[in-house]
Write an enzyme that holds these catalytic residues in place. Structure first.
Site, short mmCIF file in Angstrom:
data_model
loop_
_atom_site.label_atom_id
_atom_site.label_comp_id
_atom_site.label_asym_id
_atom_site.label_seq_id
_atom_site.Cartn_x
_atom_site.Cartn_y
_atom_site.Cartn_z
N HIS A 1 8.42 2.69 -16.91
CA HIS A 1 8.14 3.73 -15.91
C HIS A 1 8.51 5.12 -16.42
O HIS A 1 8.06 6.10 -15.87
CB HIS A 1 8.77 3.38 -14.55
CG HIS A 1 10.24 3.62 -14.45
ND1 HIS A 1 11.18 2.77 -14.95
CD2 HIS A 1 10.94 4.64 -13.88
CE1 HIS A 1 12.39 3.24 -14.71
NE2 HIS A 1 12.27 4.39 -14.06
N ASP B 1 18.99 -1.98 -21.66
CA ASP B 1 18.49 -1.51 -20.37
C ASP B 1 17.74 -0.17 -20.49
O ASP B 1 16.67 0.00 -19.92
CB ASP B 1 19.68 -1.37 -19.41
CG ASP B 1 19.26 -1.10 -17.98
OD1 ASP B 1 18.18 -1.57 -17.59
OD2 ASP B 1 20.01 -0.44 -17.24
N LYS C 1 26.17 4.93 -17.85
CA LYS C 1 26.32 4.79 -16.39
C LYS C 1 27.65 5.41 -15.97
O LYS C 1 28.57 5.51 -16.79
CB LYS C 1 26.34 3.31 -16.00
CG LYS C 1 25.06 2.55 -16.30
CD LYS C 1 24.20 2.42 -15.08
CE LYS C 1 23.01 1.52 -15.32
NZ LYS C 1 21.82 1.97 -14.59
N GLU D 1 23.44 8.88 -16.31
CA GLU D 1 23.31 8.40 -14.93
C GLU D 1 24.66 8.50 -14.22
O GLU D 1 25.69 8.15 -14.82
CB GLU D 1 22.84 6.95 -14.92
CG GLU D 1 21.42 6.76 -15.40
CD GLU D 1 20.89 5.40 -15.02
OE1 GLU D 1 20.19 5.31 -13.99
OE2 GLU D 1 21.18 4.42 -15.72
N LYS E 1 9.78 -4.68 -17.55
CA LYS E 1 10.79 -4.96 -18.56
C LYS E 1 11.84 -5.91 -18.00
O LYS E 1 11.95 -6.01 -16.78
CB LYS E 1 11.40 -3.66 -19.05
CG LYS E 1 12.46 -3.05 -18.13
CD LYS E 1 13.00 -1.80 -18.76
CE LYS E 1 14.10 -1.18 -17.98
NZ LYS E 1 15.27 -1.90 -17.62
N HIS F 1 12.99 2.92 -22.45
CA HIS F 1 12.83 4.27 -21.93
C HIS F 1 13.11 5.36 -22.98
O HIS F 1 12.28 6.24 -23.21
CB HIS F 1 13.74 4.51 -20.73
CG HIS F 1 13.55 3.53 -19.60
ND1 HIS F 1 12.36 2.88 -19.37
CD2 HIS F 1 14.40 3.11 -18.63
CE1 HIS F 1 12.50 2.10 -18.30
NE2 HIS F 1 13.72 2.22 -17.84
N LYS G 1 6.48 9.07 -16.08
CA LYS G 1 7.07 10.24 -15.40
C LYS G 1 6.27 11.48 -15.78
O LYS G 1 5.81 11.61 -16.92
CB LYS G 1 8.54 10.41 -15.81
CG LYS G 1 9.45 9.34 -15.19
CD LYS G 1 10.90 9.62 -15.48
CE LYS G 1 11.78 8.45 -15.05
NZ LYS G 1 12.12 8.42 -13.64
C1 BG6 Z 1 15.83 1.05 -14.99
C2 BG6 Z 1 17.17 0.49 -15.38
O1 BG6 Z 1 14.83 0.62 -15.87
O2 BG6 Z 1 15.88 2.47 -15.00
C3 BG6 Z 1 18.26 1.01 -14.47
O3 BG6 Z 1 17.14 -0.93 -15.32
C4 BG6 Z 1 18.23 2.53 -14.41
O4 BG6 Z 1 19.54 0.55 -14.89
C5 BG6 Z 1 16.81 3.03 -14.10
O5 BG6 Z 1 19.16 2.98 -13.45
C6 BG6 Z 1 16.73 4.53 -14.19
O6 BG6 Z 1 15.46 4.94 -13.77
P1 BG6 Z 1 15.24 6.39 -13.18
O7 BG6 Z 1 13.78 6.49 -12.97
O8 BG6 Z 1 16.04 6.46 -11.91
O9 BG6 Z 1 15.79 7.35 -14.20
#
Ligand code: BG6
Length: 427
Positions: free
Chosen positions: A158, A215, A305, A196, A128, A220, A162
């Site tokens: 990704h 993002d 964030k 996050e 992405k 996601h 998971k």
């Molecule tokens: C990424 C984003 O795709 O996913 C990031 O660009 C984010 O900003 C991250 O922190 C979070 O991934 P995970 O697997 O740590 O939850």
């Protein structure tokens, strides 16, 4: 080990980049040392000469299978030289991992096609973002489609890979409890949450062009939502999941500014050196589906964030017959992967008071969950597409969110400020 896989040549464009170092090389080390795929050869591609030995420090398993190739990725002639180097045989497959910015990825895909490296035994893995809005995503998908069939394109999200994201389908299809309650006469609301604790970690340029909606939400969270809303596959047919996810997305109504909250953490403007920045580091989007069985469910996608904790969850709120009742099923995507049901239980002893408890399942302590990138690489090599996002899913997701991008571009919608460390629930 997957035994029915051809010999694989893996090209990594951008092998010296951050993603490659943080995710791909460790994932490949596990894949190779666990002997998960047969006959793998890796070529790391970069613009400048690489000190292979240094890059592979800590990855002794990869050294014997890896070589490096330096090329100007903007020069079509260089792709002919690459083709010579690769010498792809009919009984081999070429898996191309584009660990480069999207513009470069589109140009490389085109150049591979022009060089004739687009035979059916070639697959491309994209990272992405898949566009920055609906129009750019349409353009990106059309360009990739000039030389490659959709079946050859693997768009990575990704989150889909998971373990607990996959478990949403298992839990929903494997348990009568969930199939009985999965409708809007029982479910009141679904919140898909990605809180996050990290801030933008110095990625000022990236984040100023991205923001939380692009993002985290567009890919996601939308995918986690699709897994929560989709029809469950008949006969546990995982291969049917992408079609069902798409169907769930198609039924979502476009988002609206009036049901969206966006925020920015204090200090962000200084961090990115842009006093006028309107980029959101927090967003909560309210949505509805037209699916007749689910249309009265209030859906929200929330992410931010610099919040109090790192937590990705799907909270399914059940309709209460009495406001004082408990009623929430929580899919813990990360951390503490598992599922919990909130219950009131009578406090033991000479009392009639209730106490709130969780009936929960967590993976046993010693369970090692595969990293999402191991799953992504192994599945792409094996040709399993169900954990990847199709072009149609990408477009649906942008369709749903485009009204927010349009509204914000015209200055609509307030941007609230929040202190670093705020709890997501309070925003
Ligand atoms: C990424 C984003 O795709 O996913 C990031 O660009 C984010 O900003 C991250 O922190 C979070 O991934 P995970 O697997 O740590 O939850």
């Amino acid at each position: 080990m997957y035994t029915n896989i051809m010999k694989t040549k893996l090209l990594i464009f951008g092998v010296t980049g951050d993603l490659s170092r943080r995710k791909l090389l460790p994932a490949l080390r596990t894949i190779v040392s666990s002997n998960l795929v047969p006959e793998l050869h890796i070529t790391g591609i970069s613009r400048r000469q690489v000190d292979g030995q240094q890059l592979l420090t800590g990855y002794p398993e990869l050294a014997p299978l890896t070589d490096f190739f330096t090329m100007d990725m903007t020069d079509p002639q260089e792709f002919l030289r690459l083709k010579q180097q690769v010498q792809l045989q009919p009984d081999e497959q070429l898996v191309v991992y584009l660990s480069v910015p999207p513009k470069a990825g589109t140009a490389i895909t085109n150049a591979l096609g022009e060089a004739g490296l687009n035979t059916p035994n070639v697959k491309i893995l994209f990272e992405k973002p898949f566009g920055v809005d609906l129009a750019s995503a349409q353009d990106m998908i059309a360009r990739a489609g000039r030389y490659f069939d959709e079946a050859q394109l693997y768009r990575i999200d990704h989150y889909l890979a998971k373990e607990m994201a996959q478990n949403i389908i298992a839990l929903r299809s494997g348990n009568a409890l969930f199939s009985h309650i999965w409708n809007d006469s029982v479910i009141d609301a679904i919140d898909v949450i990605a809180s996050e604790s990290i801030d933008i970690e110095g990625r000022a340029d990236f984040y100023e062009q991205t923001g939380a909606l692009r993002d985290l939400v567009q890919g996601h969270l939308m995918q986690l939502l699709a897994l929560s809303l989709m029809e469950i596959p008949r006969d546990f047919a995982w291969s049917d999941v992408p079609r069902l996810r798409l169907q769930a997305l198609q039924q979502l109504q476009p988002a609206s500014i009036s049901t969206t909250v966006r925020g920015q953490y204090e200090g962000y403007k200084d961090e990115v050196a842009n006093p006028g920045s309107q980029v959101e580091t927090f967003v909560k989007v309210g949505l509805h589906t037209t699916d007749p069985a689910l249309k009265h469910i209030a859906i929200s996608l929330v992410t931010g964030k610099a919040l109090a904790e790192k937590k990705t969850q799907i909270r399914v709120h059940l309709r209460k017959k009495d406001a004082k009742q408990s009623g929430c099923v929580i899919f813990n995507i990360q951390p503490d992967e598992g599922i919990a049901i909130e219950l009131f239980v009578k406090k033991p002893g000479l009392t009639r008071e209730f106490a709130r408890h969780q009936l929960s399942y967590r993976y046993p302590e010693q369970t090692v969950l595969p990293d999402a990138y191991e799953q992504v690489l192994v599945d792409a090599i094996a040709g399993h597409k169900n954990l990847f996002t199709s072009g149609d899913e990408v477009l649906e997701s942008w369709r749903i969110l485009q009204p927010l991008l349009d509204g914000w571009a015209q200055g609509e919608g307030q941007l609230v400020s929040y202190a670093k460390g705020t709890a997501l629930e309070t925003l």
